[in-house]
Scaffold this active site. Structure first.
Site, PDB file in Angstrom:
ATOM      1  N   CYS A  30       1.017  -0.910  -0.136  1.00  0.00           N
ATOM      2  CA  CYS A  30       0.192   0.526  -0.134  1.00  0.00           C
ATOM      3  C   CYS A  30       0.883   0.961  -0.147  1.00  0.00           C
ATOM      4  O   CYS A  30       1.909   1.188   0.578  1.00  0.00           O
ATOM      5  CB  CYS A  30      -1.386   0.420   1.206  1.00  0.00           C
ATOM      6  SG  CYS A  30      -1.967  -1.276   0.953  1.00  0.00           S
ATOM      7  N   TYR A 171      -5.914 -12.548  -4.714  1.00  0.00           N
ATOM      8  CA  TYR A 171      -5.467 -12.690  -3.605  1.00  0.00           C
ATOM      9  C   TYR A 171      -6.607 -12.743  -2.148  1.00  0.00           C
ATOM     10  O   TYR A 171      -8.426 -12.642  -2.282  1.00  0.00           O
ATOM     11  CB  TYR A 171      -5.747 -10.968  -3.396  1.00  0.00           C
ATOM     12  CG  TYR A 171      -5.315 -10.599  -2.152  1.00  0.00           C
ATOM     13  CD1 TYR A 171      -4.348 -10.612  -1.267  1.00  0.00           C
ATOM     14  CD2 TYR A 171      -6.058  -9.159  -1.502  1.00  0.00           C
ATOM     15  CE1 TYR A 171      -3.825 -10.277  -0.184  1.00  0.00           C
ATOM     16  CE2 TYR A 171      -5.381  -8.294  -0.392  1.00  0.00           C
ATOM     17  CZ  TYR A 171      -4.652  -8.911  -0.195  1.00  0.00           C
ATOM     18  OH  TYR A 171      -3.860  -8.590   1.530  1.00  0.00           O
ATOM     19  N   HIS A 174      -4.156 -12.383   4.543  1.00  0.00           N
ATOM     20  CA  HIS A 174      -4.519 -11.175   5.414  1.00  0.00           C
ATOM     21  C   HIS A 174      -5.656 -10.852   6.212  1.00  0.00           C
ATOM     22  O   HIS A 174      -5.640 -10.000   6.515  1.00  0.00           O
ATOM     23  CB  HIS A 174      -3.705  -9.426   4.715  1.00  0.00           C
ATOM     24  CG  HIS A 174      -2.710  -9.735   4.370  1.00  0.00           C
ATOM     25  ND1 HIS A 174      -2.103  -9.133   3.405  1.00  0.00           N
ATOM     26  CD2 HIS A 174      -1.503 -10.193   4.491  1.00  0.00           C
ATOM     27  CE1 HIS A 174      -0.798  -9.379   3.317  1.00  0.00           C
ATOM     28  NE2 HIS A 174      -0.361  -9.934   4.131  1.00  0.00           N
ATOM     29  N   ASP A 266       1.558  -9.866   9.801  1.00  0.00           N
ATOM     30  CA  ASP A 266       2.505 -10.685   8.606  1.00  0.00           C
ATOM     31  C   ASP A 266       3.502  -8.623   8.456  1.00  0.00           C
ATOM     32  O   ASP A 266       4.328  -9.107   8.343  1.00  0.00           O
ATOM     33  CB  ASP A 266       1.779 -10.104   7.166  1.00  0.00           C
ATOM     34  CG  ASP A 266       2.170 -10.847   5.784  1.00  0.00           C
ATOM     35  OD1 ASP A 266       2.900 -11.566   5.799  1.00  0.00           O
ATOM     36  OD2 ASP A 266       2.408 -10.299   4.679  1.00  0.00           O
TER      37      ASP A 266
END
Ligand code: ADP
Ligand code: SF4
Length: 703
Positions: A30, A171, A174, A266
């Site tokens: 990000c 994806y 997470h 993470d």
């Protein structure tokens, strides 16, 4: 130049139909820029490609308007108007010989959809799992919703290929997004073909990968990003579940990308987890597949990276933060310039950009996010504007950066520091519990300064205005830092509060300088709300104190929500037995008693104490700056052109802000700026006033 042991890191690796030039892989990351700042985003990625990364990936790209996470600013690939921005990224990344990757994301019940206002969708009816306790529930997806999702995902794959992405991620990591939620029994309690057994829970992921492979048709590789454990959350995926799942789809995607738990797990900070902390969870998974595997672990040591490959844990060294701190990390390893690596300190200030919806920033790399906006580069600076001499006063992060960067520009530079120690606040804060890695801010800069013949450093040289005026410098940077206040003033009390002489007072500076409370009972008033209060509480418990932490906030170290540390901070202080008085403020002390009050009701209570620690606010050390300013009529005779206050001496803030300000000083030296003008580039939205409204028939049932 390069140690031949590292040759293996520069082997080409095939990813489906594409070939990566080496094993350095910038995984999805990000930036807080996303769809809002396309040119800044593209240039930031381009600099990493220039720095030698084989693959450079975007942040998550929302594939559909029913999957958006306003207020966060990520990429969007909702429809064709998003494509020019993405194409800019792929073309700039390709110019530097790297592969461009995109992380397609269906956020599902992670997003409240405040922008699109349609009901989010997930595997079952549940409140959204966003960061803000939003009063929004996701609705359970019907089979026709799932068919829609597959179609939207296919369309996003097609668009990604069309704009030149080489690798397209499906994806499922997470706990961010629908696909992970379908995998996890914690969220997926469906009873149809998409729920229940592991095979059913995997069905959506399998279908999306198959669809993506079909749609890409060999024009791009398809990667799968998956969390290898949910780390013991109730009903969550275990490492064994993931072994089975990866095993059963082992050869399906062209690439596996293994992450851990949530984003906070993470991207754990150095305070709470070491380099390579994911190793034990990832070990063994590569053996399940012949496809290349990428994984992360805040890798900054080339030796650790080499071991990951040699021991068969990973094919690619995945990096987000190490690539932010040093976009040229691969080039430096390739050229044997290990000692020039700017190592990530694991502070997660970079993450705070995303959380505060502001362009990414980095403590170690002040050019991060400024590549396009201000034209800063992590490795290069303009040559000096004139043969002039620069004095930098204070060797904290601002002064070190100012001295290094003006030195790089070729000025003759003298850095003077009052004490024996270089590093200012970083040198002392790095001795606090868990903050040891922060010393890299000092180490990197001192290492670079040592190589610059035009920069001299003097310790134990406290500068006065007389000296500055006598020494004949053309420019002076005042980087003298700040001191913590001892009067209780800060956010809550904007003036000092009544404090009794009987109760010894300590500020963070006292603690950092080695003073310790005598007697065991300490009241710590934290009105700063970043790490300092929590860390000092931890330190004091460690030396045997019983600590009562009083804070007007409902949580300890509230701002650490922006660095993904909030939960771990609460866990740490609570498990250390710190007595928490949340939403309370310190009113005054009387004798050896602290009087506190509820911030909501004003109800007072008292705590007997042996010492009071005040973590509230700082005041700039501005004596030297003020003295010089008062003598400005003498500057011309002294040959002095400019006096500039930088870093905490101007306005106390984060270490990242001090470093950035030191860089800004160096960049702006010799630049004439009109204070009325915005000193950086930005982009404004495309005015779409004349765009046609959406046709009714084109609006899906979801919105
Ligand atoms: P910043 O974060 O802005 O770099 P720091 O407080 O970390 O600020 O560092 C400021 C440094 O300046 C400290 O090391 C301090 O000892 C030094 N310093 C303060 N006043 C003077 C002075 N008059 N002459 C030289 N050094 C000074
Ligand atoms: Fe590393 Fe901190 Fe920079 Fe993030 S901000 S890349 S954690 S040094």
């Amino acid at each position: 130049m390069r140690d031949p042991r590292f040759d293996v890191m520069f082997e080409q690796v095939k990813i489906g139909p594409k070939v990566a030039r080496n094993r350095f892989f910038q995984v999805p990351q990000c930036s807080g820029m996303g769809y809002r700042d396309p040119s800044a985003h593209a240039e930031m990625r381009a600099v990493k490609a220039e720095g030698g990364w084989a693959v450079v990936c975007t942040e998550q790209a929302e594939i559909h308007h029913s999957s958006e996470i306003t207020p966060f600013i990520e990429q969007r690939i909702w429809d064709n108007i998003d494509l020019p921005a993405l194409e800019l990224t792929t073309s700039r990344v390709h110019e530097h010989g790297a592969l461009a990757a995109i992380e397609l994301c269906y956020n599902g019940m992670n997003g409240p959809n405040f922008f699109s206002r349609v009901a989010p969708m997930g595997p079952i009816h549940l409140p959204v799992a966003s960061f803000n306790y939003d009063p929004v529930q996701a609705r359970s997806m019907t089979l026709s919703d799932i068919a829609d999702l597959r179609r939207w995902h296919r369309r996003a794959v097609r668009r990604s290929v069309d704009v030149g992405f080489d690798i397209i991620y499906v994806y499922a990591g997470h706990a961010l997004g629908g696909i992970h939620h379908f995998l996890s029994p914690r969220y997926n309690q469906r009873t149809d073909a998409y729920g229940g057994s592991p095979e059913n829970r995997m069905r959506l992921l399998r279908e999306l990968i198959e669809d993506a492979l079909d749609e890409a048709g060999g024009r791009a590789a398809i990667g799968c990003r998956i969390s290898v454990t949910e780390l013991g959350v109730a009903d969550g995926l275990t490492r064994e579940d993931i072994s089975d799942m990866v095993g059963s789809m082992a050869e399906l995607p062209d690439l596996w990308d293994f992450v851990m738990g949530s984003w906070a797990d993470d991207s754990i900070t150095s305070r709470f987890g070491p380099e390579g902390h994911e190793e034990k969870y990832v070990r063994g998974l590569k053996q399940l597949t012949s496809k290349p595997v990428v994984g992360v672990g805040r890798f900054t040591s080339p030796e650790t990276m080499l071991r990951m490959v040699k021991e068969g844990l990973l094919d690619f060294i995945g990096a987000a933060r190490p690539s932010i701190a040093d976009p040229f990390l691969p080039s430096k390893i390739s050229e044997g310039r290990m000692d020039e690596i700017r190592e990530c300190i694991g502070c997660n200030i970079c993450v705070s950009g995303d959380f505060t919806m502001s362009p990414i920033r980095c403590t170690q790399n002040p050019s991060m996010g400024e590549e396009w906006r201000r034209g800063w580069h992590p490795e290069r600076m303009r040559h000096r504007h004139a043969d002039e001499r620069v004095l930098v006063v204070g060797a904290g992060p601002a002064g070190l950066e100012a001295a290094m960067s003006t030195g790089r520009r070729g000025y003759e530079v003298v850095l003077v520091e009052a004490t024996r120690n270089l590093g200012g606040r970083v040198a002392t804060e790095a001795r606090l519990p868990g903050l040891g890695a922060w010393i890299r801010v000092v180490d990197y800069r001192l290492g670079q300064i040592e190589r610059l013949a035009n920069v001299d450093v003097y310790r134990e040289s406290e500068m006065t205005a007389d000296q500055v005026l006598a020494y004949g410098f053309h420019h002076v940077a005042i980087a003298t830092g700040a001191r913590w206040r001892a009067d209780g003033a800060g956010r809550w009390h904007t003036r000092g509060i009544p404090l009794s002489a009987d109760l010894p007072i300590f500020t963070p500076d006292d603690i950092l300088e080695g003073r310790r409370p005598e007697g065991g009972r300490v009241v710590l008033f934290d009105d700063d709300h970043y790490y300092m209060g929590g860390v000092i509480a931890e330190l004091l418990v460690g030396v045997g104190c019983s600590v009562t932490l009083v804070t007007p906030s409902p949580t300890v170290s509230a701002w650490t929500v922006n660095t993904l540390e909030l939960d771990r901070v609460q866990h740490r202080v609570r498990s250390l037995g710190v007595d928490l008085r949340l939403s309370q403020t310190l009113l005054r002390t009387e004798g050896r008693t602290a009087i506190i009050a509820c911030r909501h009701t004003g109800a007072e209570s008292s705590i007997d104490a042996d010492a009071l620690v005040l973590v509230t606010a700082r005041l700039p050390r501005e004596d030297l700056a003020l003295a010089l300013r008062n003598r400005s009529q003498e500057w011309a005779d002294a040959g002095l052109h400019s006096v500039t206050v930088v870093g905490d001496a101007l306005a106390p803030s984060t270490i990242a802000a001090a470093v950035w300000d030191g860089r800004r000083y160096a960049e702006d030296l010799g630049v004439r700026r009109d204070g009325d003008d915005t000193p950086f580039r930005r982009e404004v939205v495309l005015i779409g006033h004349d765009a046609a409204p959406p046709q009714q028939s084109e609006v899906s049932r979801g919105g």
